[in-house]
Motif scaffolding. Structure first.
Motif, PDB file in Angstrom:
ATOM      1  N   GLY A 148      26.815  60.494 -45.035  1.00 50.23           N
ATOM      2  CA  GLY A 148      27.310  59.392 -44.220  1.00 50.23           C
ATOM      3  C   GLY A 148      28.710  58.981 -44.618  1.00 50.23           C
ATOM      4  O   GLY A 148      29.224  59.376 -45.670  1.00 50.23           O
ATOM      5  N   SER A 149      29.351  58.225 -43.744  1.00 51.17           N
ATOM      6  CA  SER A 149      30.674  57.680 -44.031  1.00 51.17           C
ATOM      7  C   SER A 149      30.786  56.310 -43.394  1.00 51.17           C
ATOM      8  O   SER A 149      30.119  56.018 -42.393  1.00 51.17           O
ATOM      9  CB  SER A 149      31.773  58.602 -43.508  1.00 51.17           C
ATOM     10  N   HIS A 150      31.610  55.463 -43.983  1.00 51.11           N
ATOM     11  CA  HIS A 150      31.825  54.142 -43.414  1.00 51.11           C
ATOM     12  C   HIS A 150      33.220  53.639 -43.749  1.00 51.11           C
ATOM     13  O   HIS A 150      33.879  54.163 -44.663  1.00 51.11           O
ATOM     14  CB  HIS A 150      30.773  53.143 -43.908  1.00 51.11           C
TER      15      HIS A 150
ATOM     16  N   VAL B  51      34.947  55.589 -46.866  1.00 51.30           N
ATOM     17  CA  VAL B  51      34.080  56.011 -47.962  1.00 51.30           C
ATOM     18  C   VAL B  51      33.123  57.083 -47.451  1.00 51.30           C
ATOM     19  O   VAL B  51      32.495  56.919 -46.397  1.00 51.30           O
ATOM     20  CB  VAL B  51      33.283  54.824 -48.535  1.00 51.30           C
ATOM     21  N   ILE B  52      33.036  58.197 -48.189  1.00 49.89           N
ATOM     22  CA  ILE B  52      32.134  59.291 -47.855  1.00 49.89           C
ATOM     23  C   ILE B  52      31.045  59.362 -48.924  1.00 49.89           C
ATOM     24  O   ILE B  52      31.346  59.422 -50.129  1.00 49.89           O
ATOM     25  CB  ILE B  52      32.868  60.641 -47.798  1.00 49.89           C
ATOM     26  N   ASP B  53      29.782  59.366 -48.493  1.00 50.77           N
ATOM     27  CA  ASP B  53      28.646  59.513 -49.405  1.00 50.77           C
ATOM     28  C   ASP B  53      28.026  60.897 -49.231  1.00 50.77           C
ATOM     29  O   ASP B  53      27.993  61.442 -48.114  1.00 50.77           O
ATOM     30  CB  ASP B  53      27.591  58.444 -49.127  1.00 50.77           C
ATOM     31  N   THR B  54      27.542  61.442 -50.326  1.00 48.82           N
ATOM     32  CA  THR B  54      26.923  62.765 -50.290  1.00 48.82           C
ATOM     33  C   THR B  54      25.536  62.710 -50.930  1.00 48.82           C
ATOM     34  O   THR B  54      25.275  61.877 -51.795  1.00 48.82           O
ATOM     35  CB  THR B  54      27.779  63.807 -51.035  1.00 48.82           C
ATOM     36  N   GLY B  55      24.681  63.634 -50.487  1.00 49.74           N
ATOM     37  CA  GLY B  55      23.342  63.708 -51.068  1.00 49.74           C
ATOM     38  C   GLY B  55      23.283  64.594 -52.282  1.00 49.74           C
ATOM     39  O   GLY B  55      22.254  64.653 -52.971  1.00 49.74           O
ATOM     40  N   THR B  56      24.373  65.306 -52.560  1.00 49.75           N
ATOM     41  CA  THR B  56      24.477  66.157 -53.742  1.00 49.75           C
ATOM     42  C   THR B  56      25.761  65.820 -54.477  1.00 49.75           C
ATOM     43  O   THR B  56      26.658  65.175 -53.922  1.00 49.75           O
ATOM     44  CB  THR B  56      24.484  67.648 -53.344  1.00 49.75           C
TER      45      THR B  56
ATOM     46  N   GLU C   8      34.608  58.316 -56.877  1.00 51.93           N
ATOM     47  CA  GLU C   8      34.166  57.072 -57.515  1.00 51.93           C
ATOM     48  C   GLU C   8      32.853  57.241 -58.264  1.00 51.93           C
ATOM     49  O   GLU C   8      32.558  56.465 -59.171  1.00 51.93           O
ATOM     50  CB  GLU C   8      34.045  55.973 -56.460  1.00 51.93           C
ATOM     51  N   SER C   9      32.053  58.208 -57.853  1.00 48.72           N
ATOM     52  CA  SER C   9      30.813  58.540 -58.557  1.00 48.72           C
ATOM     53  C   SER C   9      30.491  59.978 -58.208  1.00 48.72           C
ATOM     54  O   SER C   9      31.196  60.621 -57.431  1.00 48.72           O
ATOM     55  CB  SER C   9      29.673  57.610 -58.146  1.00 48.72           C
ATOM     56  N   SER C  10      29.401  60.503 -58.751  1.00 49.21           N
ATOM     57  CA  SER C  10      29.060  61.901 -58.500  1.00 49.21           C
ATOM     58  C   SER C  10      28.775  62.169 -57.028  1.00 49.21           C
ATOM     59  O   SER C  10      28.872  63.315 -56.576  1.00 49.21           O
ATOM     60  CB  SER C  10      27.846  62.307 -59.335  1.00 49.21           C
ATOM     61  N   SER C  11      28.448  61.120 -56.261  1.00 55.85           N
ATOM     62  CA  SER C  11      28.088  61.313 -54.857  1.00 55.85           C
ATOM     63  C   SER C  11      28.870  60.405 -53.910  1.00 55.85           C
ATOM     64  O   SER C  11      28.430  60.140 -52.791  1.00 55.85           O
ATOM     65  CB  SER C  11      26.585  61.068 -54.659  1.00 55.85           C
ATOM     66  N   ARG C  12      30.017  59.931 -54.346  1.00 55.11           N
ATOM     67  CA  ARG C  12      30.842  59.070 -53.479  1.00 55.11           C
ATOM     68  C   ARG C  12      32.320  59.332 -53.716  1.00 55.11           C
ATOM     69  O   ARG C  12      32.771  59.424 -54.867  1.00 55.11           O
ATOM     70  CB  ARG C  12      30.522  57.606 -53.701  1.00 55.11           C
TER      71      ARG C  12
ATOM     72  N   HIS D  53      37.686  67.818 -43.941  1.00 56.30           N
ATOM     73  CA  HIS D  53      37.356  69.242 -43.827  1.00 56.30           C
ATOM     74  C   HIS D  53      36.964  69.827 -45.180  1.00 56.30           C
ATOM     75  O   HIS D  53      36.057  70.658 -45.256  1.00 56.30           O
ATOM     76  CB  HIS D  53      38.550  69.992 -43.262  1.00 56.30           C
ATOM     77  N   ALA D  54      37.666  69.419 -46.240  1.00 59.01           N
ATOM     78  CA  ALA D  54      37.330  69.929 -47.570  1.00 59.01           C
ATOM     79  C   ALA D  54      35.900  69.551 -47.969  1.00 59.01           C
ATOM     80  O   ALA D  54      35.211  70.299 -48.654  1.00 59.01           O
ATOM     81  CB  ALA D  54      38.323  69.410 -48.603  1.00 59.01           C
ATOM     82  N   LEU D  55      35.469  68.373 -47.522  1.00 57.02           N
ATOM     83  CA  LEU D  55      34.122  67.909 -47.813  1.00 57.02           C
ATOM     84  C   LEU D  55      33.069  68.577 -46.931  1.00 57.02           C
ATOM     85  O   LEU D  55      31.872  68.478 -47.199  1.00 57.02           O
ATOM     86  CB  LEU D  55      34.035  66.391 -47.651  1.00 57.02           C
TER      87      LEU D  55
END
Length: 433
Positions: A165-167, A202-207, A394-398, A429-431
């Motif tokens: 997700g992103s916000h 902000v982009i959040d990732t599940g990994t 900012e963190s391992s998944s953000r 795109h890199a993400l």
């Protein structure tokens, strides 16, 4: 730890804990066979990975032999003083004498003196570089921890992050266009001439986000920019704030942007319209003037082209000007970066008025976005770009992404929002978005 290259070269590599500036460093640079893709040499899980690459050349590094974190208005001067002390006590043995070889420090600095992000300057314990067909490895350690013999080895390909997700960050898109409209009103009433307005998402990732994946994608897709990584700040900047090399200083100024369509014929027409745009030419003139005025006191002669050229990047086109000068004093690349920051390309003009508008209307801390990012060597030479087209992990998944646009009297808020979206594309795109 084993690190192997295609040539199976055995070289000393060590990762050291943080060293005080008074601790002498032992620096060894050895020439090696071409190791191929430099990003692929970054070990999985490497501590403090650093990157500075353009068109396949430059360097990557990891580990930390020494470092300093500075804050406030003296963040550049304090880092410079620490670096000179470190250089004076270091013992350097180098088989290669090219920019980026020998003892180098990489760094990035906050846009604002008020930001707690401050500045970071650190010496990687291992650097692998290439320039002009020559490749090398540099190792840095304390005398009591001399490195052992190890091999260079390509790492397994990193995994792509899974974006969940992103916000919007500090402001929504609608709020940001309102802020831009407020800035335009102030310019039109004469409070200032130009201001650069930035926004974040902000982009959040599940990994976990593997920096190597982002760096590899950026270096491949935007190879005519400078792909960088310093202390969690990752990006691909098209803007060289300055390069100092053997008494010469050069700077590439970008201001004035149009998004590419993917249709070559249409893009050529757009490039022509960009080169004739009074709004973009005005914005560009302010940026060039600010850089030239900052460099002039340090130079015996300068070359400032009368008109810009159009720089074509994969996703956008910019008006660009290359300024060059001959230095008449022994001023380091880091000192020059401090003199140039912030230029009108990332702040505005007049500088103090633009800073005030940014602080009031952006409603966010830029951190090290739009600040100098690059490297310096023992002679004071180096390259410093502007931290654009970037994100801060900012963190391992953000990860937080940033983009900014130059605002002048003729700016249209909705068009500026579209331009900011175009400038976010490299990191999106890199993400894998």
């Amino acid at each position: 730890m084993l690190i192997a290259g295609s040539a199976g070269v055995v070289l000393p590599v060590v990762t050291m804990p943080l060293l005080a500036s008074s601790s002498p460093l032992v620096v060894r640079t050895r020439r090696i066979a071409d190791p191929g893709d430099l990003v692929a040499l970054l070990p999985a899980g490497a501590e403090h990975p650093v990157t500075w690459l353009r068109e396949g050349d430059g360097f990557v590094g990891w580990g930390r032999a020494a470092a300093i974190h500075t804050t406030g208005t003296s963040r550049f001067a304090d880092a410079e003083a620490w670096w000179r002390d470190l250089v004076d006590s270091a013992v350097v043995r180098a088989e290669v004498s090219l920019p980026g070889s020998g003892l180098v420090a990489v760094g990035s600095f906050a846009f604002s003196a008020a930001s707690p992000a401050g500045g970071i300057l650190h010496v990687p314990s291992t650097v692998v570089g290439r320039r002009d067909g020559v490749s090398w490895v540099t190792t840095v350690s304390a005398p009591a921890h001399l490195p052992g013999e190890v091999q260079l080895r390509r790492s397994a390909p990193p995994s792509a992050p899974v974006v969940t997700g992103s916000h919007d960050g500090a402001l929504t898109g609608e709020q940001w266009t309102e802020a831009v409209a407020a800035a335009v009103s102030r310019i039109q009433r004469g409070d200032l001439d130009k201001v650069v307005m930035a926004r974040d998402i902000v982009i959040d990732t599940g990994t976990a986000i593997d920096p190597r994946h982002l760096l590899g994608r950026l270096a491949a897709a935007y190879d005519n920019t400078w792909t960088y990584s310093v202390d969690g700040l990752i990006g691909a900047t098209p803007e060289m704030l300055l390069r100092r090399e053997k008494g010469l200083v050069t700077s590439r100024i970008l201001a004035g942007t149009i998004r590419r369509t993917g249709d070559d014929e249409h893009d050529l027409a757009l490039a022509g319209s960009l080169a004739r745009s009074s709004k973009d030419l005005e914005e560009h003139e302010y940026a060039v003037r600010s850089v030239a005025d900052a460099l002039r006191p340090h130079c015996s002669s300068m070359n400032v082209p009368e008109s810009p050229f159009v720089l074509h990047l994969p996703n956008v086109m910019h008006l660009a000007t290359d300024v060059a000068g001959v230095l008449h004093e022994d001023v380091s690349s880091l000192d020059l970066a401090a003199s140039l920051h912030p230029s009108a390309a990332v702040c505005g003009t007049p500088t103090l008025s633009a800073r005030d508008v940014i602080a009031e209307l952006e409603q966010m801390d830029r951190g090290r976005y739009a600040g100098p990012v690059g490297w310096i060597d023992a002679d004071g030479d180096g390259e410093w770009g502007i931290a654009l087209r970037c994100g801060i992990i900012e963190s391992s998944s953000r990860i937080r992404l940033f983009a900014g646009c130059g605002i002048v009297a003729g700016s249209e808020p909705s068009a500026e929002l579209a331009e900011s979206e175009a400038k976010l594309l490299p990191m999106r795109h890199a993400l894998g978005e």
